[in-house]
Design an enzyme around this catalytic site. Structure first.
Site, mmCIF file in Angstrom:
data_model
loop_
_atom_site.group_PDB
_atom_site.id
_atom_site.type_symbol
_atom_site.label_atom_id
_atom_site.label_comp_id
_atom_site.label_asym_id
_atom_site.label_seq_id
_atom_site.Cartn_x
_atom_site.Cartn_y
_atom_site.Cartn_z
ATOM 1 N N ASP A 1 23.503 1.368 29.537
ATOM 2 C CA ASP A 1 22.233 0.630 29.021
ATOM 3 C C ASP A 1 21.107 1.692 29.324
ATOM 4 O OD1 ASP A 1 22.520 0.462 31.907
ATOM 5 O OD2 ASP A 1 21.289 -1.431 31.821
ATOM 6 N N SER B 1 25.654 -2.554 32.166
ATOM 7 C CA SER B 1 25.364 -1.246 32.914
ATOM 8 C C SER B 1 26.511 -0.494 32.586
ATOM 9 C CB SER B 1 24.812 -1.457 34.080
ATOM 10 O OG SER B 1 24.375 -0.099 34.787
HETATM 11 MG MG MG Z 1 22.521 0.719 33.904
#
Ligand code: MG
Length: 455
Positions: free
Chosen positions: A237, A97
């Protein structure tokens, strides 16, 4: 020792230190056992370690007898959507992330596009801890295929939204997983787009993969100087989004979340919206004005997703830019959120600065109190017992995540830090004076409890 691999966002760790290909192969095998998976989708973000971990994961999945479809570098929400759309038994995203580039992680999604919560993650941990793996017979080893299925997602968005205005957008995917899909979608909706940092690069050379006022300074400058309508940025992401308004000002996450939630409720003419215990009370103020109701969950997008499903909510989100739109899927979706924000501005006939200016201005204060790891959860429990008496004017008490008390002029949240020997106090007040008073009382109560239970 009991293994603790998974947090609320799956497994995260420094690659080849905490997160090795050996561990990832085991996770792959365990997934096939847990869901008796016949078909699994795999995607990754742009991190340097992505291909290595993908190969390891695929090995484990194949060894467990699953057929694997690798969809390549893809935003997390697109992987979640495709898992549901293509009726896979599970979707696995290789991503850390917004963490720095040396990290990577594994996040697993079910066939409804919801990420695995504590129960399923706990079962996977148990399989790995006991090494109770079940390998397929040699004839039953799975097949692997590679296909870019993102067209299905693009189609769904094109059906869901139409933009009338030619928005001038500066887009900053930050070299992360949304680098090609986000510009393509916004262009197809008629936006006049300038994309920066839109080459895939796992070193994240341009900015941190975590969008913040600090990391988006250059985007803000470009928006201001170019006279664009809006700046849009994603995390590594692509499940989180952050906005820069037409004046080049970073838009406060809580304010835009509350303003957008109110917009959805206005269109639907009521309903439930979901957020976590840390979000500003602006969301209640804005939602209640539209006849809506707010449900609060623990911090973590999976809890928000689960509550949206349970309460048939119209929208949900966390004040880190993770917004969930249940009409298309249950994973936070940065790309769809950015498109929907433009749609909201269009429907309301407002510029972004005006749209968020309609949310009230409140003051937030945060304080950490040092406290031994062994004692911190017990102290928060004890604070929970005494907090109502400390604030006799309280309105609502919640122990969904730490202790949260809503008051007439603000709220207080007391939580044990998940990683550090600290108790975290968050306070919001209608004014700075109110916030300071609430904080003062809260600190007094906690110090009293810490004095009794011990540091
Ligand atoms: Mg993320």
């Amino acid at each position: 020792m009991k293994l603790k691999l998974f947090g609320s966002s799956g497994v995260r760790g420094v690659v080849n230190a905490d997160l090795t290909p050996i561990l990832v192969t085991k996770i792959g095998l365990a997934i096939t056992m847990l869901v008796k998976a016949k078909k699994v989708l795999v995607a990754r973000d742009t991190r340097v370690s992505g291909q290595m971990l993908e190969d390891a994961l695929v090995s484990g999945l194949l060894a467990g007898g699953a057929n694997v479809s690798c969809v390549g570098v893809m935003p997390t929400p697109v992987l979640a959507y495709l898992t549901m759309k293509l009726k896979a038994d599970a979707g696995v995203m290789i991503t850390a992330s917004h963490n720095p580039p040396q990290y990577n992680g594994i996040k697993i999604f079910d066939k409804d596009s919801i990420s695995y919560g504590d129960e399923k993650q706990g079962k996977i941990e148990k399989i790995i801890e006991r090494e109770s793996f079940r390998f397929a017979e040699w004839q039953g080893i799975g097949n692997v295929s590679h296909a870019n299925e993102s067209g299905l997602y693009v189609e769904t968005i094109a059906k869901a939204v139409e933009l009338g205005k030619k928005w001038r957008v500066i887009l900053d995917p930050g070299c992360g997983a949304a680098y090609s899909l986000a510009p393509a979608i916004l262009k197809s909706l008629g936006c006049k787009l300038t994309a920066i940092n839109s080459q895939p690069d796992g070193f994240f050379p341009a900015r941190s993969p975590e969008p913040s006022a600090e990391s988006l300074k250059s985007l803000a400058n470009i928006v201001r100087e170019s006279g664009a309508d809006v700046g849009i940025a994603y995390d590594g992401d692509g499940d989180r989004v952050a906005f820069i308004d037409e004046k080049g000002v970073f838009v406060d996450f809580d304010r835009v979340l509350a303003a957008y939630a109110a917009y959805v409720l206005k269109r639907k003419q009521r309903g439930v919206v979901v957020t976590n215990v840390e979000a500003s009370m602006r969301i209640e103020k804005m939602a209640e004005a539209q006849g809506g109701k707010v449900v609060r969950t623990r911090v973590g997008d999976v809890y928000v997703s689960e509550a949206i499903k349970q309460h048939k909510a119209v929208f949900g989100g966390e004040p880190c830019g993770a917004w969930i739109h249940p009409k298309i899927h249950y994973c936070p979706d940065g790309i769809f959120s950015s498109v929907m924000l433009l749609k909201a501005l269009e429907d309301e006939g407002k510029r972004l600065s005006k749209f968020v200016a309609e949310t009230p201005v409140y003051e937030t204060l945060r304080k950490n109190i040092p406290c031994k790891n062994e004692a911190k959860y017990r102290i928060v429990d004890k604070v929970g017992e005494g907090i109502k008496a400390a604030f006799p004017e309280h309105m609502e008490y919640s122990a969904v995540d730490g202790v949260r008390l809503s008051l007439k002029n603000g709220w207080i949240l007391v939580r044990a830090s998940g990683t550090e020997p600290l108790i975290r106090i968050t306070v919001e007040g209608e004014s700075l004076k109110a916030a300071k008073e609430i904080m003062k009382k809260g600190v007094m109560l906690i110090n009293k409890v810490v004095g009794k239970v011990g540091k």
